[in-house]
Design a protein around this motif. Structure first.
Motif, mmCIF file in Angstrom:
data_model
loop_
_atom_site.group_PDB
_atom_site.id
_atom_site.type_symbol
_atom_site.label_atom_id
_atom_site.label_comp_id
_atom_site.label_asym_id
_atom_site.label_seq_id
_atom_site.Cartn_x
_atom_site.Cartn_y
_atom_site.Cartn_z
ATOM 1 N N ARG A 80 0.821 -1.206 0.000
ATOM 2 C CA ARG A 80 0.000 0.000 0.000
ATOM 3 C C ARG A 80 0.858 1.259 0.000
ATOM 4 N NH1 ARG A 80 -5.024 -1.425 4.140
ATOM 5 N NH2 ARG A 80 -5.791 -3.240 2.966
ATOM 6 N N ALA A 81 2.150 1.082 0.215
ATOM 7 C CA ALA A 81 3.127 2.169 0.142
ATOM 8 C C ALA A 81 4.501 1.533 -0.022
ATOM 9 C CB ALA A 81 3.085 3.041 1.395
ATOM 10 N N VAL A 82 5.434 2.296 -0.570
ATOM 11 C CA VAL A 82 6.793 1.794 -0.777
ATOM 12 C C VAL A 82 7.782 2.812 -0.218
ATOM 13 C CG1 VAL A 82 8.508 0.981 -2.440
ATOM 14 C CG2 VAL A 82 6.077 0.604 -2.885
ATOM 15 N N VAL A 83 8.806 2.293 0.467
ATOM 16 C CA VAL A 83 9.865 3.137 1.017
ATOM 17 C C VAL A 83 11.189 2.712 0.390
ATOM 18 C CG1 VAL A 83 10.975 4.020 3.087
ATOM 19 C CG2 VAL A 83 8.579 3.264 3.188
ATOM 20 N N PHE A 84 11.835 3.654 -0.274
ATOM 21 C CA PHE A 84 13.108 3.401 -0.947
ATOM 22 C C PHE A 84 14.269 3.946 -0.124
ATOM 23 C CE2 PHE A 84 10.068 3.344 -4.377
ATOM 24 C CZ PHE A 84 10.576 2.483 -5.336
ATOM 25 N N ASP A 85 15.367 3.207 -0.113
ATOM 26 C CA ASP A 85 16.641 3.783 0.290
ATOM 27 C C ASP A 85 17.057 4.752 -0.816
ATOM 28 O OD1 ASP A 85 19.150 4.040 1.714
ATOM 29 O OD2 ASP A 85 20.020 2.742 0.179
ATOM 30 N N CYS A 86 18.106 5.521 -0.588
ATOM 31 C CA CYS A 86 18.564 6.472 -1.607
ATOM 32 C C CYS A 86 19.958 6.130 -2.125
ATOM 33 C CB CYS A 86 18.548 7.891 -1.043
ATOM 34 S SG CYS A 86 19.139 9.147 -2.207
ATOM 35 N N ASP A 87 20.950 6.245 -1.254
ATOM 36 C CA ASP A 87 22.348 6.127 -1.671
ATOM 37 C C ASP A 87 22.687 4.709 -2.112
ATOM 38 O OD1 ASP A 87 22.930 8.849 -0.873
ATOM 39 O OD2 ASP A 87 22.760 8.129 1.180
ATOM 40 N N GLY A 88 23.158 4.587 -3.353
ATOM 41 C CA GLY A 88 23.541 3.281 -3.865
ATOM 42 C C GLY A 88 22.391 2.497 -4.457
ATOM 43 N N LEU A 89 21.164 2.965 -4.242
ATOM 44 C CA LEU A 89 19.991 2.310 -4.821
ATOM 45 C C LEU A 89 19.390 3.173 -5.922
ATOM 46 C CD1 LEU A 89 17.889 -0.093 -4.548
ATOM 47 C CD2 LEU A 89 16.511 1.554 -3.245
ATOM 48 N N LEU A 90 19.122 4.438 -5.598
ATOM 49 C CA LEU A 90 18.539 5.369 -6.567
ATOM 50 C C LEU A 90 19.585 6.284 -7.192
ATOM 51 C CD1 LEU A 90 15.390 6.505 -4.535
ATOM 52 C CD2 LEU A 90 15.545 4.651 -6.221
ATOM 53 N N LEU A 91 20.529 6.720 -6.375
ATOM 54 C CA LEU A 91 21.531 7.687 -6.824
ATOM 55 C C LEU A 91 22.934 7.164 -6.560
ATOM 56 C CD1 LEU A 91 19.959 10.976 -5.389
ATOM 57 C CD2 LEU A 91 19.858 10.175 -7.758
ATOM 58 N N ASP A 92 23.848 7.518 -7.447
ATOM 59 C CA ASP A 92 25.244 7.101 -7.288
ATOM 60 C C ASP A 92 25.969 8.057 -6.346
ATOM 61 O OD1 ASP A 92 27.649 5.799 -7.567
ATOM 62 O OD2 ASP A 92 28.177 6.827 -9.426
ATOM 63 N N THR A 93 25.385 8.229 -5.169
ATOM 64 C CA THR A 93 26.021 9.079 -4.165
ATOM 65 C C THR A 93 27.055 8.310 -3.363
ATOM 66 O OG1 THR A 93 24.058 8.624 -2.848
ATOM 67 C CG2 THR A 93 24.196 10.781 -3.884
ATOM 68 N N GLU A 94 27.064 6.981 -3.509
ATOM 69 C CA GLU A 94 28.094 6.201 -2.822
ATOM 70 C C GLU A 94 29.480 6.642 -3.294
ATOM 71 O OE1 GLU A 94 27.634 4.229 -0.394
ATOM 72 O OE2 GLU A 94 25.592 3.457 -0.508
ATOM 73 N N SER A 95 29.630 6.876 -4.604
ATOM 74 C CA SER A 95 30.933 7.307 -5.110
ATOM 75 C C SER A 95 31.243 8.735 -4.669
ATOM 76 C CB SER A 95 30.983 7.199 -6.639
ATOM 77 O OG SER A 95 30.030 8.043 -7.245
ATOM 78 N N VAL A 96 30.205 9.584 -4.595
ATOM 79 C CA VAL A 96 30.384 10.953 -4.099
ATOM 80 C C VAL A 96 30.856 10.917 -2.647
ATOM 81 C CG1 VAL A 96 29.188 13.114 -3.551
ATOM 82 C CG2 VAL A 96 28.667 11.906 -5.679
ATOM 83 N N TRP A 97 30.167 10.107 -1.851
ATOM 84 C CA TRP A 97 30.522 9.974 -0.435
ATOM 85 C C TRP A 97 31.912 9.376 -0.279
ATOM 86 C CZ3 TRP A 97 30.249 11.447 4.247
ATOM 87 C CH2 TRP A 97 30.588 10.611 5.304
ATOM 88 N N GLN A 98 32.245 8.382 -1.116
ATOM 89 C CA GLN A 98 33.555 7.742 -1.005
ATOM 90 C C GLN A 98 34.674 8.737 -1.287
ATOM 91 O OE1 GLN A 98 33.899 4.310 -0.080
ATOM 92 N NE2 GLN A 98 35.937 5.125 0.344
ATOM 93 N N ARG A 99 34.483 9.586 -2.299
ATOM 94 C CA ARG A 99 35.513 10.591 -2.604
ATOM 95 C C ARG A 99 35.663 11.576 -1.449
ATOM 96 N NH1 ARG A 99 32.928 10.479 -7.662
ATOM 97 N NH2 ARG A 99 31.911 12.493 -7.284
ATOM 98 N N ALA A 100 34.538 12.004 -0.882
ATOM 99 C CA ALA A 100 34.597 12.934 0.252
ATOM 100 C C ALA A 100 35.286 12.278 1.446
ATOM 101 C CB ALA A 100 33.185 13.375 0.630
ATOM 102 N N GLN A 101 34.916 11.053 1.708
ATOM 103 C CA GLN A 101 35.499 10.318 2.831
ATOM 104 C C GLN A 101 36.996 10.105 2.630
ATOM 105 O OE1 GLN A 101 33.371 6.700 4.330
ATOM 106 N NE2 GLN A 101 35.236 5.698 3.628
#
Length: 225
Positions: free
Chosen positions: A18-39
């Motif tokens: 009846r509803a869906v909850v999505f993760d964001c990082d690494g599922l919808l957006l390639d922010t994992e690579s953004v975060w990895q570079r920052a880290q």
């Protein structure tokens, strides 16, 4: 009514969310690579030496957990490292963020059927910024983040809060996650779960695991809701 593809019928029977909850990082957006570079920038600048086990801790963790670990490994204060991580992440994000394959199509299909939420271990301002930058913000009626609940993932608080905000019981909601941290949070909150782990990462326990959001049977199943 359309018939669910076999894999989905075996995993979910005639249940539909009846509803869906999505993760964001690494599922919808390639922010994992953004975060990895920052880290990586902060780790190098602070002279931190990370153990191999630290990578597992950092994957899917909050920025506060990352700051505490890097501070401990470098001898600097947590406040200093946290400020560095915020600054470097914002800098990396300003260069743009890539929407992962299949994400936009799945969100459009799901949003046409049920209300959607996004649950991320980012802080709320960063989550909103990322979704806007990726062109995905319009699909979500609810956002939950590490600073909107008492305990972030892997605690179930965020998914429980998202279900409440969407006006549904957790057992009537579906979660999609890429990390073990998030998968545990969703399961412990009582949501059904589809895992979409990144290549090279372990597959967490879930009702069903997919290799990508581009799997055509996912959109076909959504069409049966």
């Amino acid at each position: 009514m359309s018939t669910a593809p076999d894999r989905f019928a075996r995993a979910f029977g005639d249940w539909t969310p009846r509803a869906v909850v999505f993760d964001c990082d690494g599922l919808l957006l390639d922010t994992e690579s953004v975060w990895q570079r920052a880290q990586d920038t902060v780790v190098a600048a602070r002279g931190a030496v990370l153990d191999p086990e630290d990578d597992a801790v950092l994957h899917g963790s909050t920025i506060e957990v990352a700051a505490e670990l890097i501070a401990r490994r470098s001898g600097h204060t947590e406040a200093e490292v946290l400020a560095d991580l915020h600054r470097e992440f914002d800098h990396e994000l300003s260069g743009g963020v890539r929407t992962l394959p299949g994400a936009a199509e799945v969100l459009r299909a799901a949003a046409a059927r049920v209300p959607l939420g996004c649950a991320s271990n980012s802080w709320l301002e960063a989550l909103d910024h990322k979704l806007v930058a990726g062109g995905l913000r319009e699909h979500f009626t609810v956002l939950e983040a590490s600073d909107t609940v008492e305990n972030p993932k892997p605690a179930p608080d965020m998914y429980a809060a998202a279900a409440r905000a969407l006006g549904q019981r957790p057992e009537d909601c579906l979660a999609l996650e890429d990390s073990g941290t998030g998968a545990r949070a969703a399961r412990d909150a009582g949501l059904r779960l589809i895992a979409v782990p990144a290549p090279g990462h372990p597959v967490p326990p879930a009702d069903l695991a997919l290799t990508s959001l581009t799997d055509p049977e996912l959109v076909a199943w959504i069409a049966t809701w």
